[in-house]
Design an enzyme around this catalytic site. Structure first.
Site, PDB file in Angstrom:
ATOM      1  N   CYS A 123       7.177  73.480  75.536  1.00  0.00           N
ATOM      2  CA  CYS A 123       7.545  72.065  75.564  1.00  0.00           C
ATOM      3  C   CYS A 123       6.874  71.298  74.442  1.00  0.00           C
ATOM      4  O   CYS A 123       7.332  70.212  74.076  1.00  0.00           O
ATOM      5  CB  CYS A 123       7.212  71.451  76.916  1.00  0.00           C
ATOM      6  SG  CYS A 123       5.518  71.705  77.449  1.00  0.00           S
ATOM      7  N   GLU A 167       6.486  67.078  84.420  1.00  0.00           N
ATOM      8  CA  GLU A 167       6.229  67.425  83.013  1.00  0.00           C
ATOM      9  C   GLU A 167       7.536  67.987  82.475  1.00  0.00           C
ATOM     10  O   GLU A 167       8.002  69.024  82.918  1.00  0.00           O
ATOM     11  CB  GLU A 167       5.096  68.443  82.901  1.00  0.00           C
ATOM     12  CG  GLU A 167       4.524  68.538  81.480  1.00  0.00           C
ATOM     13  CD  GLU A 167       5.405  69.330  80.531  1.00  0.00           C
ATOM     14  OE1 GLU A 167       6.048  68.692  79.666  1.00  0.00           O
ATOM     15  OE2 GLU A 167       5.464  70.556  80.646  1.00  0.00           O
TER      16      GLU A 167
END
Length: 466
Positions: free
Chosen positions: A262, A228
């Site tokens: 993020c 990720e």
């Protein structure tokens, strides 16, 4: 030979929070290998009971846990309290996901049973980030332990104290020795861990490091690699009726966690001439309080994680200006020796900035002439984590959903809103396997299909000589 020492400091004050040795990958791996067979054979019900005891321990220590995260990251206390709550909640979510995604399945026909069961990989390494030092690695650790894996966890070198605190909660919950092993250090220790005799690696962090890991693991297809890696996320505002609500959604998307999520929106894409929304965003940005975690009133956002991170963001900001950006709100640093940054807004219309992720409180505005140009601008990134639409109607959102390239696509909600009971992650340079969320059960164990009968049956009925 003694191991080197790692020092963790409060980004707001520079005060030392934690010190400890770095390295020790070989010893930790030996402990993990020794513990792996017993943990894999531990009944699932017992593994679930220990995970639930961990959740209870996290709830009981919630305030101390939250204050430690705040001290080590600089995030406001109100935000770290929500992180601790997410850590505890992840356990029941993961138990449900494990049953749904990796539970036993079977059927029987003609005395032959068809079975589907799952096995743990064995020893999994977890590389954690600093922005959510408990919640994000916890999203790997809980499902991996439920599946029967043992863990080597290297937290960010910026947040070792949070990792040790979390490991102590697991020990209190009754997790056997060697099942969860903490290894501290920087990038060199991470490389040692990735190159060790592990069975897989679960990573949350930068695209640069993730790409290096993917290259390293390309020659080892037998090892699972879940990534990720963030994004350069677009937020499109189109035909907005409520300018105030839209501005609040933009500001939350861009500046929560000082831009260190993020899923933060990095680019606001608007119709050329829509100055009302820009003015509302700037006015609300001017009201945001930047401060230390325990200040009263509570700040909206704290500092970025370190002076080095602030230095990098200042260089990135200079690069945006050099690319032709027009400053609407400058990136200011209140103190040269501390990483407090003001939320910054820059108009990049007509410019060609880098597609690198600026992991901090910087919002770029891009003006486009029409809807097709808005879609093209939103997709003009090698990343594909989150995207959002503000305004419009259901038909417009359906078109946005169909044409956008992202694993998270929201409508009239911040880009950094994602359910823990859903898969999380993106495409392109944003990663694979929908790491650290509901689909973690998929990569924490591998499926084994079985045909079984209680006795030998049948025989060859054709193609035999008399």
């Amino acid at each position: 030979m003694p191991l080197a020492e790692l020092v963790s400091t409060d980004p707001c004050t520079g005060q030392v929070i934690w010190t400890g040795p770095v390295g020790g990958v070989a010893a930790a791996l030996a402990r993990a290998r020794a513990a792996a067979p017993g943990w894999a054979r531990t009944p699932l019900a017992e593994r679930i009971a220990i995970a639930r005891a961990f959740a209870d321990a996290a709830k009981a220590a919630a305030e101390d846990f939250a204050r430690l995260i705040a001290s080590e990251t600089g995030k406001p206390l109100w935000e770290t309290r929500t992180e601790v709550a997410s850590v505890a909640a992840k356990v029941e979510i993961s138990i449900t996901a494990q049953a749904e995604r990796a539970g036993e399945r079977g059927s029987e026909s003609g005395g032959v049973r068809q079975q589907l069961r799952h096995k743990p990989h064995g020893v999994l390494a977890v590389l954690g980030p600093y922005n959510f030092p408990a919640h994000l690695p916890n999203g790997h650790i809980v499902p991996a332990l439920l599946a029967g894996n043992v863990i080597l966890f290297k937290p960010s070198e910026q947040t070792p104290a949070v990792a040790d605190f979390m490991a102590a909660l697991w020990a209190k919950a009754g997790l056997p020795d060697g099942v969860l092993n903490i290894v501290h250090g920087g990038g060199d220790v991470g490389r040692d861990l990735a190159g060790a005799d592990i069975d897989g690696l679960l990573f949350t962090g930068s695209a640069h490091v993730g790409a290096a890991l993917a290259l390293q693991f390309a020659a080892m297809p037998h090892r699972i690699l879940a990534l990720e890696m963030g994004g350069n996320n677009p937020l499109v505002a189109w035909n907005v009726d409520d300018t105030g609500a839209a501005a609040a959604t933009v500001v939350q998307s861009a500046f929560l966690s000082a831009g260190q999520r993020c899923t933060n929106a990095r680019r606001l894409i608007i119709r050329d001439g829509d100055d009302r929304l820009v003015e509302a965003v700037l006015a609300l940005t001017d009201r945001l309080i930047v401060g230390a975690p325990f200040d009263e009133p509570q700040p909206f956002m704290g500092p970025v994680i370190s002076n080095a991170a602030a230095d990098g963001l200042e260089r990135g900001w200079t690069g945006l200006q050099a690319a032709g950006g027009r400053v609407l709100r400058p990136l200011l640093r209140a103190r040269a020796d501390r990483p407090f940054l003001s939320p910054a807004v820059i108009d990049m219309t007509g410019c060609t900035p880098s597609d690198d992720e600026l992991f901090g409180p910087v919002l770029q505005i891009i003006r486009v002439p029409d809807w097709d140009a808005a879609i093209a601008a939103a997709n003009a990134t090698r990343f594909g984590l989150a995207a959002g639409l503000i305004g419009g109607d259901g038909a417009l959102f359906d078109d946005f959903w169909a044409r956008s390239r992202a694993g998270i696509v929201n409508w009239n909600r911040p880009t950094n809103g994602a359910s823990s009971a859903a898969p999380f992650g993106g495409i392109g340079a944003s990663g694979n396997h929908r790491a650290s969320a509901y689909y973690a059960a998929d990569y924490c164990a591998f499926p084994v299909a079985t045909l079984a009968a209680d006795a030998l049956v049948g025989g060859i009925s054709v193609g035999l000589k008399p």
